[in-house]
Design a protein around this motif. Structure first.
Motif, PDB file in Angstrom:
ATOM      1  N   ASN A  41      99.813  92.196   9.004  1.00  0.00           N
ATOM      2  CA  ASN A  41     100.533  93.117   8.308  1.00  0.00           C
ATOM      3  C   ASN A  41      99.927  94.719   8.532  1.00  0.00           C
ATOM      4  O   ASN A  41      99.038  95.086   7.993  1.00  0.00           O
ATOM      5  N   GLU A  42     100.499  95.231   9.783  1.00  0.00           N
ATOM      6  CA  GLU A  42      99.904  96.528  10.090  1.00  0.00           C
ATOM      7  C   GLU A  42     100.128  97.672   9.075  1.00  0.00           C
ATOM      8  O   GLU A  42      99.345  98.529   8.901  1.00  0.00           O
ATOM      9  N   ASP A  43     101.005  97.552   8.195  1.00  0.00           N
ATOM     10  CA  ASP A  43     101.373  98.452   7.511  1.00  0.00           C
ATOM     11  C   ASP A  43     100.213  98.658   6.209  1.00  0.00           C
ATOM     12  O   ASP A  43      99.777  99.647   5.613  1.00  0.00           O
ATOM     13  N   LEU A  44      99.929  97.483   5.656  1.00  0.00           N
ATOM     14  CA  LEU A  44      98.926  97.399   4.926  1.00  0.00           C
ATOM     15  C   LEU A  44      97.581  97.735   5.518  1.00  0.00           C
ATOM     16  O   LEU A  44      97.014  98.485   4.623  1.00  0.00           O
ATOM     17  N   PHE A  45      97.116  97.377   6.595  1.00  0.00           N
ATOM     18  CA  PHE A  45      95.755  97.890   7.193  1.00  0.00           C
ATOM     19  C   PHE A  45      95.938  99.375   7.319  1.00  0.00           C
ATOM     20  O   PHE A  45      94.930  99.920   7.147  1.00  0.00           O
ATOM     21  N   ARG A  46      96.951  99.784   7.841  1.00  0.00           N
ATOM     22  CA  ARG A  46      97.072 101.278   7.752  1.00  0.00           C
ATOM     23  C   ARG A  46      96.690 101.995   6.671  1.00  0.00           C
ATOM     24  O   ARG A  46      96.049 103.187   6.262  1.00  0.00           O
ATOM     25  N   HIS A  47      97.511 101.705   5.605  1.00  0.00           N
ATOM     26  CA  HIS A  47      97.498 101.908   4.272  1.00  0.00           C
ATOM     27  C   HIS A  47      95.926 101.942   3.831  1.00  0.00           C
ATOM     28  O   HIS A  47      95.363 102.900   3.114  1.00  0.00           O
ATOM     29  N   GLN A  48      95.301 100.869   3.798  1.00  0.00           N
ATOM     30  CA  GLN A  48      93.899 100.591   3.503  1.00  0.00           C
ATOM     31  C   GLN A  48      92.882 101.483   4.242  1.00  0.00           C
ATOM     32  O   GLN A  48      91.672 101.856   3.440  1.00  0.00           O
ATOM     33  N   ALA A  49      93.179 101.640   5.557  1.00  0.00           N
ATOM     34  CA  ALA A  49      92.317 102.176   6.192  1.00  0.00           C
ATOM     35  C   ALA A  49      91.910 103.704   5.856  1.00  0.00           C
ATOM     36  O   ALA A  49      91.207 104.366   6.038  1.00  0.00           O
ATOM     37  N   LYS A  50      93.339 104.346   5.555  1.00  0.00           N
ATOM     38  CA  LYS A  50      93.218 105.573   4.914  1.00  0.00           C
ATOM     39  C   LYS A  50      92.605 105.895   3.782  1.00  0.00           C
ATOM     40  O   LYS A  50      91.939 107.066   3.650  1.00  0.00           O
ATOM     41  N   LEU A  51      91.967 104.974   3.114  1.00  0.00           N
ATOM     42  CA  LEU A  51      91.476 105.008   1.726  1.00  0.00           C
ATOM     43  C   LEU A  51      89.911 104.965   2.085  1.00  0.00           C
ATOM     44  O   LEU A  51      89.061 105.369   1.243  1.00  0.00           O
ATOM     45  N   LEU A  52      89.395 104.592   3.092  1.00  0.00           N
ATOM     46  CA  LEU A  52      88.072 104.315   3.394  1.00  0.00           C
ATOM     47  C   LEU A  52      87.150 105.519   3.838  1.00  0.00           C
ATOM     48  O   LEU A  52      88.173 106.330   4.381  1.00  0.00           O
ATOM     49  N   PRO A  53      86.101 105.961   3.462  1.00  0.00           N
ATOM     50  CA  PRO A  53      85.624 107.078   3.602  1.00  0.00           C
ATOM     51  C   PRO A  53      84.967 107.279   5.296  1.00  0.00           C
ATOM     52  O   PRO A  53      84.738 106.083   5.931  1.00  0.00           O
ATOM     53  N   PHE A 206      87.046 101.092  -9.260  1.00  0.00           N
ATOM     54  CA  PHE A 206      88.179 100.214  -9.423  1.00  0.00           C
ATOM     55  C   PHE A 206      87.944  99.025  -8.682  1.00  0.00           C
ATOM     56  O   PHE A 206      87.147  98.762  -7.982  1.00  0.00           O
ATOM     57  N   THR A 207      88.654  98.044  -9.095  1.00  0.00           N
ATOM     58  CA  THR A 207      88.737  96.692  -8.316  1.00  0.00           C
ATOM     59  C   THR A 207      90.132  96.451  -8.097  1.00  0.00           C
ATOM     60  O   THR A 207      91.195  97.007  -8.351  1.00  0.00           O
ATOM     61  N   ASN A 208      90.215  95.699  -6.851  1.00  0.00           N
ATOM     62  CA  ASN A 208      91.125  94.872  -6.184  1.00  0.00           C
ATOM     63  C   ASN A 208      92.376  96.024  -6.244  1.00  0.00           C
ATOM     64  O   ASN A 208      93.618  95.504  -6.464  1.00  0.00           O
ATOM     65  N   TYR A 209      92.114  97.049  -5.450  1.00  0.00           N
ATOM     66  CA  TYR A 209      93.340  97.993  -5.122  1.00  0.00           C
ATOM     67  C   TYR A 209      94.062  97.316  -4.056  1.00  0.00           C
ATOM     68  O   TYR A 209      93.459  97.118  -2.619  1.00  0.00           O
ATOM     69  N   MET A 210      95.441  97.340  -4.409  1.00  0.00           N
ATOM     70  CA  MET A 210      96.064  96.559  -3.351  1.00  0.00           C
ATOM     71  C   MET A 210      97.435  97.213  -3.701  1.00  0.00           C
ATOM     72  O   MET A 210      98.216  97.233  -4.340  1.00  0.00           O
ATOM     73  N   PRO A 211      98.131  97.643  -2.566  1.00  0.00           N
ATOM     74  CA  PRO A 211      99.681  98.135  -2.642  1.00  0.00           C
ATOM     75  C   PRO A 211     100.461  97.002  -2.451  1.00  0.00           C
ATOM     76  O   PRO A 211     101.046  96.584  -1.565  1.00  0.00           O
ATOM     77  N   ARG A 212     101.016  96.608  -3.603  1.00  0.00           N
ATOM     78  CA  ARG A 212     101.601  95.151  -3.669  1.00  0.00           C
ATOM     79  C   ARG A 212     102.947  95.325  -2.971  1.00  0.00           C
ATOM     80  O   ARG A 212     103.404  93.974  -2.288  1.00  0.00           O
ATOM     81  N   GLU A 213     103.941  96.297  -2.920  1.00  0.00           N
ATOM     82  CA  GLU A 213     105.022  96.462  -2.484  1.00  0.00           C
ATOM     83  C   GLU A 213     104.854  96.213  -0.921  1.00  0.00           C
ATOM     84  O   GLU A 213     106.142  95.723  -0.458  1.00  0.00           O
ATOM     85  N   ILE A 214     103.728  96.626  -0.231  1.00  0.00           N
ATOM     86  CA  ILE A 214     103.543  96.605   1.242  1.00  0.00           C
ATOM     87  C   ILE A 214     103.563  94.896   1.612  1.00  0.00           C
ATOM     88  O   ILE A 214     103.851  94.506   2.537  1.00  0.00           O
ATOM     89  N   ILE A 216     104.636  92.323  -0.457  1.00  0.00           N
ATOM     90  CA  ILE A 216     105.732  91.779  -0.636  1.00  0.00           C
ATOM     91  C   ILE A 216     106.822  91.868   0.551  1.00  0.00           C
ATOM     92  O   ILE A 216     107.548  90.992   1.025  1.00  0.00           O
ATOM     93  N   ALA A 217     106.866  93.175   0.909  1.00  0.00           N
ATOM     94  CA  ALA A 217     107.681  93.345   2.141  1.00  0.00           C
ATOM     95  C   ALA A 217     107.444  92.689   3.228  1.00  0.00           C
ATOM     96  O   ALA A 217     108.521  92.345   4.058  1.00  0.00           O
ATOM     97  N   HIS A 218     105.984  92.522   3.322  1.00  0.00           N
ATOM     98  CA  HIS A 218     105.630  91.597   4.655  1.00  0.00           C
ATOM     99  C   HIS A 218     105.978  90.242   4.436  1.00  0.00           C
ATOM    100  O   HIS A 218     105.649  89.341   5.275  1.00  0.00           O
ATOM    101  N   GLY A 219     106.305  89.790   3.210  1.00  0.00           N
ATOM    102  CA  GLY A 219     106.693  88.279   3.043  1.00  0.00           C
ATOM    103  C   GLY A 219     105.542  87.514   2.114  1.00  0.00           C
ATOM    104  O   GLY A 219     105.444  86.509   1.988  1.00  0.00           O
ATOM    105  N   GLY A 220     104.523  88.501   1.641  1.00  0.00           N
ATOM    106  CA  GLY A 220     103.738  87.895   0.887  1.00  0.00           C
ATOM    107  C   GLY A 220     103.940  87.587  -0.468  1.00  0.00           C
ATOM    108  O   GLY A 220     104.975  87.838  -1.184  1.00  0.00           O
TER     109      GLY A 220
END
Length: 223
Positions: A41-53, A206-214, A216-220
């Motif tokens: 799920n490359e979209d998910l990894f790109r999204h989360q990577a942007k949040l990390l310091p 915050f806990t368990n931050y997850m872009p669920r739409e990404i 779900i779009a990947h089939g999760g």
């Protein structure tokens, strides 16, 4: 009336990331088995990577799924150099239960639990209890918080490890800690304030931050 600002001292931020999903069609307990994970799920990894310091120190559990998650966050744009391996960040060992199906484990007398494989104080044969996991996780947290005071620490680890970190931050009973949902590749941010007394030194941003739409779009799953 606003409170006067307090001298919190150095703030150390722990950015916890749970590993990517582990294919497990038979529903078997894998615990510390060194299973591979799905990083497609490359979209998910790109999204989360942007949040990390930027400029953080990176740590990972010794298990492949955590190490691979760190590597793919880097490929997705997160800034990191060396990833230090810390076995104290590994998932709970379920001993002889590893390899059994979750249904087989839940059928064992007295070992069924709605949110965990067993009551948190219970130690499976040849394994650890959740309380044991919390003890070794806290050992690592305290050591690294002291070593990297005032820094950002990114730790790629496991659902159990992150729940243990939350139990430590909230000073909560393990029975409450195992009720936290920790999704794959989710981010949990916990901050330590150097000058606070030990009972009030941790804050959960915050806990368990997850872009669920990404996901779900990947089939999760929506879960």
């Amino acid at each position: 009336m606003a409170l006067a600002p307090k001298n919190t001292g150095a703030v150390t931020r722990w950015w916890w990331v749970r590993h990517a999903p582990v294919p497990n069609p038979e529903g078997r307990c894998y615990g510390q088995f060194d299973k591979d994970c799905d990083v497609s799920n490359e979209d998910l990894f790109r999204h989360q990577a942007k949040l990390l310091p930027k400029g953080a120190v990176w740590y990972s559990s010794n298990l492949l799924r955590a190490r691979k998650t760190a590597e793919h966050l880097g490929k997705a744009g997160a800034e990191f150099g060396e990833v230090v391996i810390d076995p104290d960040l590994a998932e709970q060992s379920f001993g002889e239960w590893q390899g059994l199906t979750y249904a087989e484990i839940s059928d064992k007398p007295g070992n069924g639990h709605l949110f965990w494989l067993a009551p948190p104080e219970f130690r499976p044969p040849g394994g650890e209890s959740f309380s044991d996991l919390r003890e070794r996780t806290v050992r690592s947290i305290e050591r690294l918080t002291d070593k990297y005071r005032g820094r950002d620490i990114v730790a790629t680890a496991h659902g159990g490890t992150i729940r243990a970190a939350l139990a430590h931050a909230f000073n909560m009973h393990p029975e409450a800690a195992v009720r936290f949902e920790i999704d794959n590749v989710s981010i949990t941010l916990i901050e330590h304030f150097e000058n606070a007394d030990r009972a009030h030194a941790w804050k959960v941003a915050f806990t368990n931050y997850m872009p669920r739409e990404i996901v779900i779009a990947h089939g999760g799953s929506r879960a």
